[in-house]
Scaffold this motif. Structure first.
Motif, PDB file in Angstrom:
ATOM      1  N   TYR A   1       0.855  -1.180   0.000  1.00 38.25           N
ATOM      2  CA  TYR A   1       0.000   0.000   0.000  1.00 38.25           C
ATOM      3  C   TYR A   1       0.895   1.236   0.000  1.00 38.25           C
ATOM      4  CZ  TYR A   1       1.039  -0.671   4.958  1.00 38.25           C
ATOM      5  OH  TYR A   1       1.677  -0.889   6.143  1.00 38.25           O
ATOM      6  N   PRO A   2       0.408   2.344  -0.534  1.00 35.14           N
ATOM      7  CA  PRO A   2       1.242   3.546  -0.580  1.00 35.14           C
ATOM      8  C   PRO A   2       1.414   4.158   0.808  1.00 35.14           C
ATOM      9  CG  PRO A   2      -0.925   4.003  -1.465  1.00 35.14           C
ATOM     10  CD  PRO A   2      -0.872   2.531  -1.197  1.00 35.14           C
ATOM     11  N   THR A   3       2.583   4.701   1.055  1.00 32.86           N
ATOM     12  CA  THR A   3       2.897   5.334   2.334  1.00 32.86           C
ATOM     13  C   THR A   3       3.479   6.716   2.077  1.00 32.86           C
ATOM     14  OG1 THR A   3       3.397   3.176   3.289  1.00 32.86           O
ATOM     15  CG2 THR A   3       4.174   5.091   4.490  1.00 32.86           C
ATOM     16  N   GLU A   4       2.907   7.720   2.725  1.00 30.08           N
ATOM     17  CA  GLU A   4       3.433   9.088   2.666  1.00 30.08           C
ATOM     18  C   GLU A   4       4.128   9.377   3.988  1.00 30.08           C
ATOM     19  OE1 GLU A   4       0.375  11.926   1.963  1.00 30.08           O
ATOM     20  OE2 GLU A   4      -0.035  11.205  -0.057  1.00 30.08           O
TER      21      GLU A   4
ATOM     22  N   ASP B   1       6.267  -2.422   5.246  1.00 27.05           N
ATOM     23  CA  ASP B   1       4.932  -2.969   5.036  1.00 27.05           C
ATOM     24  C   ASP B   1       4.883  -4.321   5.746  1.00 27.05           C
ATOM     25  OD1 ASP B   1       2.485  -3.805   4.167  1.00 27.05           O
ATOM     26  OD2 ASP B   1       3.047  -4.017   2.068  1.00 27.05           O
TER      27      ASP B   1
ATOM     28  N   ASN C   1      -4.460   6.316   9.157  1.00 28.56           N
ATOM     29  CA  ASN C   1      -5.039   5.496   8.099  1.00 28.56           C
ATOM     30  C   ASN C   1      -6.478   5.942   7.900  1.00 28.56           C
ATOM     31  OD1 ASN C   1      -5.732   3.419   6.300  1.00 28.56           O
ATOM     32  ND2 ASN C   1      -6.306   2.066   7.957  1.00 28.56           N
TER      33      ASN C   1
ATOM     34  N   ILE D   1      -5.357   1.424   3.228  1.00 29.12           N
ATOM     35  CA  ILE D   1      -5.420   1.767   1.817  1.00 29.12           C
ATOM     36  C   ILE D   1      -4.276   2.723   1.487  1.00 29.12           C
ATOM     37  CG2 ILE D   1      -6.778   2.901   0.026  1.00 29.12           C
ATOM     38  CD1 ILE D   1      -9.270   1.940   1.582  1.00 29.12           C
ATOM     39  N   LYS D   2      -4.077   3.723   2.346  1.00 26.45           N
ATOM     40  CA  LYS D   2      -2.982   4.667   2.207  1.00 26.45           C
ATOM     41  C   LYS D   2      -2.564   5.099   3.605  1.00 26.45           C
ATOM     42  CE  LYS D   2      -1.692   8.877  -0.197  1.00 26.45           C
ATOM     43  NZ  LYS D   2      -2.166   9.913  -1.105  1.00 26.45           N
TER      44      LYS D   2
ATOM     45  N   ARG E   1      -0.362   7.418   6.173  1.00 32.49           N
ATOM     46  CA  ARG E   1       0.347   8.692   6.311  1.00 32.49           C
ATOM     47  C   ARG E   1       1.087   8.671   7.648  1.00 32.49           C
ATOM     48  NH1 ARG E   1      -4.548   9.459   4.269  1.00 32.49           N
ATOM     49  NH2 ARG E   1      -4.730  10.503   2.276  1.00 32.49           N
TER      50      ARG E   1
END
Length: 104
Positions: A19-22, A38, A64, A93-94, A96
């Protein structure tokens, strides 16, 4: 051709787990390296490495989606590594992450 198709199909499940991580960093001049990890579909982690010569107090806020942010704090001695993790009630899902570090 069949081998290429089979190889592509085998790689497909590996990409579905990520999943994308900022990451937002506020290191305040500290020599800290931040790496995301992850772990699973409901857990996120940040690996903090202190390359400086002094101890550093870090705080990581994991968010999240609509869930409440989770704050994890750690003091990282000079030359050491700490892993901060957060578990959520639903699939990520994404993710931060806001990392803030100050001298200890």
């Amino acid at each position: 051709m069949k081998r290429i198709c089979c190889a592509l199909l085998l790689c497909l499940p590996l990409t579905a787990l990520a999943y994308p991580t900022e990451v937002e960093k506020s290191l305040n001049g500290m020599e800290i390296d931040v790496q995301t990890q992850d772990i699973g579909d409901t857990m996120g982690a940040v690996l903090l490495q202190n390359y400086g010569k002094q101890d550093v107090a870090c705080s990581a806020t994991f968010q999240n989606g609509p869930e409440n942010p989770k704050v994890r704090k750690a003091v990282i001695p000079a030359g050491k590594t700490k892993n901060l993790t957060a578990s959520f009630g639903r699939s990520i899902i994404k993710l931060r992450v806001k990392v803030t570090c100050n001298p200890a």
